[in-house]
Design a protein around this motif. Structure first.
Motif, PDB file in Angstrom:
ATOM      1  N   GLN A 137       0.831  -1.214   0.000  1.00 43.49           N
ATOM      2  CA  GLN A 137       0.000   0.000   0.000  1.00 43.49           C
ATOM      3  C   GLN A 137       0.862   1.260   0.000  1.00 43.49           C
ATOM      4  O   GLN A 137       0.593   2.214  -0.723  1.00 43.49           O
ATOM      5  CB  GLN A 137      -0.939   0.016   1.205  1.00 43.49           C
ATOM      6  N   HIS A 138       1.903   1.243   0.835  1.00 48.47           N
ATOM      7  CA  HIS A 138       2.800   2.400   0.907  1.00 48.47           C
ATOM      8  C   HIS A 138       3.531   2.593  -0.425  1.00 48.47           C
ATOM      9  O   HIS A 138       3.682   3.728  -0.897  1.00 48.47           O
ATOM     10  CB  HIS A 138       3.800   2.218   2.058  1.00 48.47           C
ATOM     11  N   LEU A 139       3.951   1.490  -1.033  1.00 49.04           N
ATOM     12  CA  LEU A 139       4.628   1.577  -2.324  1.00 49.04           C
ATOM     13  C   LEU A 139       3.690   2.130  -3.407  1.00 49.04           C
ATOM     14  O   LEU A 139       4.096   2.944  -4.236  1.00 49.04           O
ATOM     15  CB  LEU A 139       5.177   0.211  -2.735  1.00 49.04           C
ATOM     16  N   ARG A 140       2.428   1.676  -3.396  1.00 50.76           N
ATOM     17  CA  ARG A 140       1.446   2.196  -4.367  1.00 50.76           C
ATOM     18  C   ARG A 140       1.251   3.711  -4.186  1.00 50.76           C
ATOM     19  O   ARG A 140       1.149   4.457  -5.154  1.00 50.76           O
ATOM     20  CB  ARG A 140       0.111   1.477  -4.211  1.00 50.76           C
ATOM     21  N   LEU A 141       1.204   4.148  -2.930  1.00 51.98           N
ATOM     22  CA  LEU A 141       1.070   5.575  -2.642  1.00 51.98           C
ATOM     23  C   LEU A 141       2.269   6.348  -3.200  1.00 51.98           C
ATOM     24  O   LEU A 141       2.093   7.404  -3.828  1.00 51.98           O
ATOM     25  CB  LEU A 141       0.948   5.798  -1.128  1.00 51.98           C
ATOM     26  N   LEU A 142       3.473   5.820  -2.992  1.00 55.19           N
ATOM     27  CA  LEU A 142       4.673   6.488  -3.505  1.00 55.19           C
ATOM     28  C   LEU A 142       4.666   6.541  -5.034  1.00 55.19           C
ATOM     29  O   LEU A 142       5.066   7.553  -5.625  1.00 55.19           O
ATOM     30  CB  LEU A 142       5.936   5.783  -2.994  1.00 55.19           C
ATOM     31  N   VAL A 143       4.192   5.474  -5.675  1.00 49.18           N
ATOM     32  CA  VAL A 143       4.113   5.451  -7.140  1.00 49.18           C
ATOM     33  C   VAL A 143       3.113   6.500  -7.627  1.00 49.18           C
ATOM     34  O   VAL A 143       3.389   7.253  -8.571  1.00 49.18           O
ATOM     35  CB  VAL A 143       3.755   4.037  -7.652  1.00 49.18           C
ATOM     36  N   ARG A 144       1.946   6.574  -6.980  1.00 44.79           N
ATOM     37  CA  ARG A 144       0.943   7.589  -7.360  1.00 44.79           C
ATOM     38  C   ARG A 144       1.512   9.003  -7.199  1.00 44.79           C
ATOM     39  O   ARG A 144       1.362   9.859  -8.074  1.00 44.79           O
ATOM     40  CB  ARG A 144      -0.320   7.439  -6.499  1.00 44.79           C
ATOM     41  N   GLU A 189       3.888  14.083  -9.222  1.00 50.40           N
ATOM     42  CA  GLU A 189       5.028  15.002  -9.246  1.00 50.40           C
ATOM     43  C   GLU A 189       5.531  15.212 -10.674  1.00 50.40           C
ATOM     44  O   GLU A 189       5.896  16.325 -11.049  1.00 50.40           O
ATOM     45  CB  GLU A 189       6.172  14.464  -8.384  1.00 50.40           C
ATOM     46  N   LYS A 190       5.538  14.144 -11.431  1.00 54.05           N
ATOM     47  CA  LYS A 190       6.018  14.236 -12.806  1.00 54.05           C
ATOM     48  C   LYS A 190       5.075  15.105 -13.650  1.00 54.05           C
ATOM     49  O   LYS A 190       5.530  15.929 -14.455  1.00 54.05           O
ATOM     50  CB  LYS A 190       6.130  12.832 -13.400  1.00 54.05           C
ATOM     51  N   LEU A 191       3.763  14.929 -13.459  1.00 54.67           N
ATOM     52  CA  LEU A 191       2.783  15.705 -14.227  1.00 54.67           C
ATOM     53  C   LEU A 191       2.824  17.189 -13.884  1.00 54.67           C
ATOM     54  O   LEU A 191       2.597  18.042 -14.738  1.00 54.67           O
ATOM     55  CB  LEU A 191       1.377  15.154 -14.002  1.00 54.67           C
ATOM     56  N   THR A 192       3.087  17.488 -12.619  1.00 51.72           N
ATOM     57  CA  THR A 192       3.084  18.890 -12.179  1.00 51.72           C
ATOM     58  C   THR A 192       4.488  19.511 -12.161  1.00 51.72           C
ATOM     59  O   THR A 192       4.659  20.627 -11.664  1.00 51.72           O
ATOM     60  CB  THR A 192       2.450  19.006 -10.774  1.00 51.72           C
ATOM     61  N   ASN A 193       5.460  18.781 -12.669  1.00 48.14           N
ATOM     62  CA  ASN A 193       6.858  19.255 -12.723  1.00 48.14           C
ATOM     63  C   ASN A 193       7.411  19.653 -11.362  1.00 48.14           C
ATOM     64  O   ASN A 193       8.125  20.639 -11.226  1.00 48.14           O
ATOM     65  CB  ASN A 193       6.999  20.427 -13.697  1.00 48.14           C
ATOM     66  N   LYS A 194       7.060  18.897 -10.346  1.00 49.71           N
ATOM     67  CA  LYS A 194       7.584  19.132  -9.004  1.00 49.71           C
ATOM     68  C   LYS A 194       8.875  18.323  -8.826  1.00 49.71           C
ATOM     69  O   LYS A 194       9.146  17.390  -9.582  1.00 49.71           O
ATOM     70  CB  LYS A 194       6.554  18.705  -7.953  1.00 49.71           C
TER      71      LYS A 194
END
Length: 180
Positions: free
Chosen positions: A134-141, A146-151
């Motif tokens: 679950q924690h890994l899925r959260l990190l992937v999301r 972050e990639k979409l928002t250029n963070k």
């Protein structure tokens, strides 16, 4: 006393000039490896003082001709000592470095797979039962957001660290117990 040809074969022949030159070049190459080492590692080798001084001097020399002469001098000094322990240490350090590189590549592949394919979570859970999926899925999301928002890639790095912790924990659990 007769000169028996069978006795000639039993006695060790002196090394040829080519063999001596190859041995000298091998010692110079080992000297190159020693000059590339960090100071801490050099001290672990417990080298004779004159050899240590020559290596430290070589680290300061940047002119090609002078450096080449210094490396020849280091090779000459190394002929006077037993280099087997030095060779073994250098080999062990290089092998450890290769293992670490391989491990880092494995972690990067897992991270890339998790980011690319949801099915990889199932495989990860099978290979590493202690993983918090679950924690890994959260990190992937979060990484995708972050990639979409250029963070900055904070979750991307956290995902790597989490995978590293999981794999280190599993590797420690799989080690055989030493009983004395």
């Amino acid at each position: 006393m007769q000169n028996n040809p069978e006795n000639d074969h039993n006695e060790a022949a002196p090394p040829s000039k080519t063999q001596r030159k190859q041995a000298m070049h091998a010692l110079q190459e080992m000297g190159e490896q020693l000059t590339a080492l960090e100071l801490k590692r050099l001290h672990e080798l417990d080298l004779p003082e004159i050899l240590m001084d020559a290596i430290l001097a070589a680290k300061q020399i940047h002119q090609h001709g002078a450096r080449r002469r210094q490396m020849q001098f280091i090779g000459k000094l190394m002929r006077k000592i037993d280099v087997t322990l030095i060779q073994e240490k250098l080999f062990a350090w290089q092998n450890t470095s290769l293992q670490q590189t391989t491990r880092l590549h494995q972690l990067e592949r897992w991270r890339d797979r998790l980011l690319a394919d949801d099915q990889s979570f199932t495989e990860l859970a099978q290979n590493y039962p202690t993983a918090d999926i679950q924690h890994l899925r959260l990190l992937v999301r979060n990484t995708h957001k972050e990639k979409l928002t250029n963070k900055p890639p904070k979750s991307f790095r956290l995902l790597f660290r989490e995978l590293q912790a999981i794999m280190t924990e599993t590797a420690i659990e799989k080690r055989p117990f030493k009983t004395d």
